[in-house]
Design a protein around this motif. Sequence first.
Motif, PDB file in Angstrom:
ATOM      1  N   LEU A  37       7.543  -2.866  -7.482  1.00  0.00           N
ATOM      2  CA  LEU A  37       6.386  -3.740  -7.268  1.00  0.00           C
ATOM      3  C   LEU A  37       5.372  -3.567  -8.395  1.00  0.00           C
ATOM      4  O   LEU A  37       4.841  -4.545  -8.929  1.00  0.00           O
ATOM      5  CB  LEU A  37       5.743  -3.427  -5.921  1.00  0.00           C
ATOM      6  CG  LEU A  37       4.468  -4.198  -5.578  1.00  0.00           C
ATOM      7  CD1 LEU A  37       4.736  -5.689  -5.478  1.00  0.00           C
ATOM      8  CD2 LEU A  37       3.865  -3.689  -4.275  1.00  0.00           C
ATOM      9  N   VAL A  38       5.106  -2.330  -8.788  1.00  0.00           N
ATOM     10  CA  VAL A  38       4.171  -2.071  -9.886  1.00  0.00           C
ATOM     11  C   VAL A  38       4.670  -2.726 -11.172  1.00  0.00           C
ATOM     12  O   VAL A  38       3.910  -3.358 -11.910  1.00  0.00           O
ATOM     13  CB  VAL A  38       3.974  -0.553 -10.093  1.00  0.00           C
ATOM     14  CG1 VAL A  38       3.157  -0.273 -11.361  1.00  0.00           C
ATOM     15  CG2 VAL A  38       3.282   0.061  -8.883  1.00  0.00           C
ATOM     16  N   ASP A  67      -1.224   6.882  -3.156  1.00  0.00           N
ATOM     17  CA  ASP A  67      -1.897   7.567  -4.263  1.00  0.00           C
ATOM     18  C   ASP A  67      -2.831   6.622  -4.995  1.00  0.00           C
ATOM     19  O   ASP A  67      -3.961   6.986  -5.330  1.00  0.00           O
ATOM     20  CB  ASP A  67      -0.857   8.139  -5.240  1.00  0.00           C
ATOM     21  CG  ASP A  67       0.086   9.122  -4.579  1.00  0.00           C
ATOM     22  OD1 ASP A  67      -0.394   9.954  -3.793  1.00  0.00           O
ATOM     23  OD2 ASP A  67       1.297   9.044  -4.824  1.00  0.00           O
ATOM     24  N   LEU A  68      -2.372   5.412  -5.246  1.00  0.00           N
ATOM     25  CA  LEU A  68      -3.213   4.431  -5.924  1.00  0.00           C
ATOM     26  C   LEU A  68      -4.331   3.949  -5.009  1.00  0.00           C
ATOM     27  O   LEU A  68      -5.467   3.775  -5.442  1.00  0.00           O
ATOM     28  CB  LEU A  68      -2.374   3.242  -6.391  1.00  0.00           C
ATOM     29  CG  LEU A  68      -3.130   2.180  -7.191  1.00  0.00           C
ATOM     30  CD1 LEU A  68      -3.627   2.739  -8.533  1.00  0.00           C
ATOM     31  CD2 LEU A  68      -2.256   0.955  -7.444  1.00  0.00           C
ATOM     32  N   LEU A  90      -6.901  -4.926 -10.287  1.00  0.00           N
ATOM     33  CA  LEU A  90      -7.650  -4.947  -9.031  1.00  0.00           C
ATOM     34  C   LEU A  90      -6.775  -5.444  -7.887  1.00  0.00           C
ATOM     35  O   LEU A  90      -6.849  -4.932  -6.760  1.00  0.00           O
ATOM     36  CB  LEU A  90      -8.881  -5.838  -9.175  1.00  0.00           C
ATOM     37  CG  LEU A  90      -9.987  -5.353 -10.123  1.00  0.00           C
ATOM     38  CD1 LEU A  90     -11.143  -6.344 -10.131  1.00  0.00           C
ATOM     39  CD2 LEU A  90     -10.477  -3.963  -9.730  1.00  0.00           C
ATOM     40  N   ARG A  91      -5.942  -6.451  -8.167  1.00  0.00           N
ATOM     41  CA  ARG A  91      -5.068  -6.976  -7.116  1.00  0.00           C
ATOM     42  C   ARG A  91      -4.015  -5.953  -6.710  1.00  0.00           C
ATOM     43  O   ARG A  91      -3.673  -5.832  -5.534  1.00  0.00           O
ATOM     44  CB  ARG A  91      -4.408  -8.274  -7.590  1.00  0.00           C
ATOM     45  CG  ARG A  91      -5.398  -9.430  -7.701  1.00  0.00           C
ATOM     46  CD  ARG A  91      -4.803 -10.601  -8.432  1.00  0.00           C
ATOM     47  NE  ARG A  91      -5.762 -11.690  -8.582  1.00  0.00           N
ATOM     48  CZ  ARG A  91      -5.671 -12.654  -9.491  1.00  0.00           C
ATOM     49  NH1 ARG A  91      -4.651 -12.651 -10.355  1.00  0.00           N
ATOM     50  NH2 ARG A  91      -6.583 -13.606  -9.558  1.00  0.00           N
ATOM     51  N   LEU A  92      -3.492  -5.219  -7.690  1.00  0.00           N
ATOM     52  CA  LEU A  92      -2.516  -4.184  -7.374  1.00  0.00           C
ATOM     53  C   LEU A  92      -3.162  -3.080  -6.548  1.00  0.00           C
ATOM     54  O   LEU A  92      -2.558  -2.546  -5.606  1.00  0.00           O
ATOM     55  CB  LEU A  92      -1.913  -3.622  -8.666  1.00  0.00           C
ATOM     56  CG  LEU A  92      -0.829  -2.561  -8.528  1.00  0.00           C
ATOM     57  CD1 LEU A  92       0.297  -3.025  -7.596  1.00  0.00           C
ATOM     58  CD2 LEU A  92      -0.260  -2.199  -9.893  1.00  0.00           C
ATOM     59  N   HIS A  93      -4.393  -2.738  -6.882  1.00  0.00           N
ATOM     60  CA  HIS A  93      -5.143  -1.742  -6.114  1.00  0.00           C
ATOM     61  C   HIS A  93      -5.334  -2.221  -4.674  1.00  0.00           C
ATOM     62  O   HIS A  93      -5.102  -1.467  -3.712  1.00  0.00           O
ATOM     63  CB  HIS A  93      -6.496  -1.513  -6.795  1.00  0.00           C
ATOM     64  CG  HIS A  93      -7.296  -0.398  -6.189  1.00  0.00           C
ATOM     65  ND1 HIS A  93      -8.612  -0.559  -5.796  1.00  0.00           N
ATOM     66  CD2 HIS A  93      -6.983   0.894  -5.907  1.00  0.00           C
ATOM     67  CE1 HIS A  93      -9.070   0.574  -5.315  1.00  0.00           C
ATOM     68  NE2 HIS A  93      -8.106   1.476  -5.368  1.00  0.00           N
ATOM     69  N   VAL A 120       0.191 -11.240  -4.681  1.00  0.00           N
ATOM     70  CA  VAL A 120       1.636 -11.453  -4.690  1.00  0.00           C
ATOM     71  C   VAL A 120       1.917 -12.929  -4.431  1.00  0.00           C
ATOM     72  O   VAL A 120       1.594 -13.456  -3.370  1.00  0.00           O
ATOM     73  CB  VAL A 120       2.347 -10.580  -3.639  1.00  0.00           C
ATOM     74  CG1 VAL A 120       3.826 -10.948  -3.551  1.00  0.00           C
ATOM     75  CG2 VAL A 120       2.187  -9.108  -3.985  1.00  0.00           C
ATOM     76  N   GLY A 121       2.528 -13.584  -5.418  1.00  0.00           N
ATOM     77  CA  GLY A 121       2.890 -14.980  -5.286  1.00  0.00           C
ATOM     78  C   GLY A 121       4.370 -15.140  -5.008  1.00  0.00           C
ATOM     79  O   GLY A 121       5.097 -14.163  -4.766  1.00  0.00           O
TER      80      GLY A 121
END
Length: 331
Positions: A37-38, A67-68, A90-93, A120-121
């Motif tokens: 995903l990352v 962790d993130l 920011l979106r991943l966070h 996520v699209g």
Amino acid sequence: MTNRKFALLHHRITQWYAASARELPWRAPDASPWSILVSEFMLQQTPVVRVQPVWEQWMQRWPEAADLAAEPASEVVRAWGRLGYPRRALRLHATAQHIVELHGGQVPRTEKELLALPGVGTYTAAAVASFAFGIPATVVDTNIRRVHARLVKGCALPEPSYTAKEAALAERLMPAHPADPEELHPLANAWNISVMELGALICTARNPRCGDCPVQDLCAWVAAGRPAPHYVPKGQAWAGTDRQVRGSMMAVLRHTPGPVGRTALVGGIDLLRPLSDMQLELGSETGSEAHEAWVVLYALAADAEQRERCLAGLIGDGLARETTAGVGLPA
């Protein structure tokens, strides 16, 4: 194109991938769904060569979503570095926090659940479902669209924007899979990644290596004499754009330990003055990386209006915040 030809395409392209694919860490057999995903977030509009070292640093620091999620947004944006489009960080966070709060820290499996994650699209949901869980989702990125357009339609490039006809073609080209959308299907997963890799390494937008292509003899574009594109692709400008100014401002904020004055960001400082004087004016200790970031920012031919607009955009997007102490990264 007949089912027999589809089967031949599936066989040749997946066999080519098995022999010729790049060894990338997020493709390793033991790569976790989180690590995949990352990688999908980072690879959006960013080449592998820039992504891999940052991805490796992230996975060492934040091997699990929890962790993130526990980190402040400022650290996440700082670690994103120069990958570009920092809103992805920011979106991943936010996605990591969502995964912890609603999925017990585990990346969800289904496309529907993945689509509910921040940032996520359709593409990312399908890619993670396929590459992380082996679910036969139809994955379509720019490389895949280009391969499809050449192989089947005989066009040099896909349409400027993704169309319903392209989506239907992608579905037709997928290997037949079980009726249960969550049942594992190795060939579908292999097809997705193989076509993507073929587009990245062989069937490139410029100077395609047709002589090395495993399906050159089946390609409609080659058979048609490799006609020119039916439109002129528009290049994405960089110099002088708001994106360039925003990127330079973000570099300053990443490398400067504390908040900096608004006037310094949108006005100007004399870079020929002694570094100690600049440190006092900026209100923070300025190291060599920070000094270089300031030099780059003030070398831009951007007037005060553009700088103000860009700073306002960064604050509005949550990439920067302004307090009485000055402007800095988000908390």
